[in-house]
Design a protein around this motif. Structure first.
Motif, PDB file in Angstrom:
ATOM      1  N   GLU A   1      -1.208  -2.390  -0.120  1.00  8.50           N
ATOM      2  CA  GLU A   1      -2.670  -2.374   0.060  1.00  8.50           C
ATOM      3  C   GLU A   1      -3.169  -1.009   0.536  1.00  8.50           C
ATOM      4  O   GLU A   1      -4.241  -0.560   0.139  1.00  8.50           O
ATOM      5  CB  GLU A   1      -3.112  -3.431   1.077  1.00  8.50           C
ATOM      6  CG  GLU A   1      -3.059  -4.877   0.578  1.00  8.50           C
ATOM      7  CD  GLU A   1      -1.636  -5.400   0.445  1.00  8.50           C
ATOM      8  OE1 GLU A   1      -0.831  -5.177   1.388  1.00  8.50           O
ATOM      9  OE2 GLU A   1      -1.309  -5.997  -0.585  1.00  8.50           O
ATOM     10  N   THR A   2      -2.434  -0.341   1.398  1.00  8.10           N
ATOM     11  CA  THR A   2      -2.949   0.911   1.973  1.00  8.10           C
ATOM     12  C   THR A   2      -2.444   2.164   1.253  1.00  8.10           C
ATOM     13  O   THR A   2      -2.989   3.246   1.451  1.00  8.10           O
ATOM     14  CB  THR A   2      -2.563   1.035   3.459  1.00  8.10           C
ATOM     15  OG1 THR A   2      -1.126   1.117   3.563  1.00  8.10           O
ATOM     16  CG2 THR A   2      -3.065  -0.146   4.279  1.00  8.10           C
ATOM     17  N   SER A   3      -1.405   2.041   0.439  1.00  6.39           N
ATOM     18  CA  SER A   3      -0.796   3.224  -0.175  1.00  6.39           C
ATOM     19  C   SER A   3      -1.742   3.926  -1.135  1.00  6.39           C
ATOM     20  O   SER A   3      -2.308   3.295  -2.028  1.00  6.39           O
ATOM     21  CB  SER A   3       0.474   2.826  -0.930  1.00  6.39           C
ATOM     22  OG  SER A   3       0.921   3.929  -1.692  1.00  6.39           O
ATOM     23  N   PRO A   4      -1.892   5.249  -0.982  1.00  5.82           N
ATOM     24  CA  PRO A   4      -2.725   5.991  -1.927  1.00  5.82           C
ATOM     25  C   PRO A   4      -1.974   6.275  -3.228  1.00  5.82           C
ATOM     26  O   PRO A   4      -2.595   6.672  -4.213  1.00  5.82           O
ATOM     27  CB  PRO A   4      -3.007   7.299  -1.181  1.00  5.82           C
ATOM     28  CG  PRO A   4      -1.834   7.477  -0.272  1.00  5.82           C
ATOM     29  CD  PRO A   4      -1.370   6.098   0.101  1.00  5.82           C
ATOM     30  N   SER A   5      -0.659   6.090  -3.232  1.00  7.10           N
ATOM     31  CA  SER A   5       0.158   6.539  -4.361  1.00  7.10           C
ATOM     32  C   SER A   5       0.948   5.443  -5.063  1.00  7.10           C
ATOM     33  O   SER A   5       1.354   5.613  -6.215  1.00  7.10           O
ATOM     34  CB  SER A   5       1.161   7.590  -3.856  1.00  7.10           C
ATOM     35  OG  SER A   5       2.024   7.003  -2.885  1.00  7.10           O
ATOM     36  N   GLY A   6       1.203   4.342  -4.386  1.00 10.38           N
ATOM     37  CA  GLY A   6       2.108   3.333  -4.946  1.00 10.38           C
ATOM     38  C   GLY A   6       3.574   3.724  -4.833  1.00 10.38           C
ATOM     39  O   GLY A   6       4.462   3.019  -5.326  1.00 10.38           O
TER      40      GLY A   6
END
Ligand SMILES: NC(=[NH2+])NCCC[C@H](N)C(=O)O
Ligand SMILES: [Mn+2]
Ligand SMILES: [Mn+2]
Length: 301
Positions: free
Chosen positions: A133-138
């Motif tokens: 949910e919070t990852s900018p990159s996956g």
């Protein structure tokens, strides 16, 4: 520190998207790791590298989750966890060479079984505290500490058949200077001890390490060191995929390793994110070997 050490290479590059970090274990071996440790009186058994499956990235990114290469990263960490578990059961010290930082998921799955209250030192520019949910990159290498705390995709948090691997109050992050909004929030919510670069500048590395050692000594029965080479300043460790300016110096890092060695609290370790393709004349791998030597008791005199 145990005198019997087993080296496990993990040529993993699927926890992020820059190629070359899978060659980290080779670069570190090439920089003379075994000779250095044998010279310090350790008996070294090098298990070679774990086999990581190849993936057709496009296929895996299309999956329903925004986690890249979830299945292959999970499988590799499952294998790594079993391997590390065996090494500790045979009374040897596991020294894991990365590979990107997603491999901490497997290392901790194997280590944590053996301790009631495992401590973790996360030496890194980053918190690696993102979830899907919070990852900018996956990228899963930015999630491995969260996963080990039991937060994130169940296919990762349940590796080894149990969760969590570590309690928030047993974690100390050192060197942080690039934290995503969700990571900052999580740190405050669950109360992880963090020495950012600000505290390192203000207190000095001597105090930071003295406090860290004292803090972990009184509450844990084993301490894993997870050292991401990007914790160091990019001038000292240029061969990393996610460099962040203003990092821990080479000398400060040596001091940190020397103090950990003197304290005798470290029971397992991993050195991750060395990417020889991005490096300058293997400088980062050479730094890794120098720091490992200090951790294992090498001194200047
Ligand atoms: N182990 C690392 N080098 N992690 C970098 C993570 C960068 C960023 N916070 C992300 O989640 O994508
Ligand atoms: Mn990092
Ligand atoms: Mn990291």
């Amino acid at each position: 520190m145990r005198k019997e050490v087993t080296i496990i290479g993990v040529p993993m590059d699927l926890g992020q998207t820059r190629r070359g970090v899978d060659m980290g274990p080779s670069a570190i071996r090439y920089a003379g790791l075994t000779d250095r440790l044998e010279g310090l009186g350790y008996s070294i058994q090098d298990e070679g590298d774990l086999t990581i499956e190849l993936v057709n990235k496009e296929v895996e990114i299309e999956a329903t989750t925004n986690l890249k290469n979830l299945k292959t990263v999970a499988d590799a960490n499952d294998k790594l966890g079993q391997k590390v578990d065996q090494v500790i059961s045979s009374k040897r010290f596991p020294l894991v060479l990365g590979g990107d930082h997603s491999i901490a998921i497997g290392t901790l799955a194997g280590v944590s079984k053996h301790y009631e209250n495992l401590g973790v030192i996360w030496y890194d520019a980053h918190g690696d505290l993102n979830t899907g949910e919070t990852s900018p990159s996956g990228n899963i290498h930015g999630m491995s500490l969260a996963v080990s705390l039991g937060l994130g995709h169940p296919e990762l948090t349940n590796i080894g058949g149990y969760a969590p691997k570590v309690k928030p109050e047993n974690v100390v992050i050192i060197g942080a200077r690039d934290l995503d909004p969700g990571e900052k929030q999580l740190i405050k919510e669950i109360g992880i001890k963090v020495y950012t670069m600000h505290e390192i500048d203000r207190l000095g590395m001597t105090t930071v390490m003295a406090e860290t050692i004292e803090y972990l000594k009184e509450r844990t029965d084993g301490v894993h060191l997870s050292l991401d080479l990007d914790g160091l300043d990019p001038n000292d460790a240029p061969g990393v995929g996610t460099p962040v300016a203003g990092g821990i110096s080479y000398r400060e890092s040596h001091l940190a390793m020397e103090m950990l060695s003197e304290s005798n609290i470290i029971t397992s370790a991993e050195f991750v994110e060395t990417n020889p393709v991005l490096d300058k004349y293997n400088k980062t791998a050479i730094a890794a070997v120098a720091l490992i030597s200090s951790l294992f008791g090498d001194t200047l005199l």
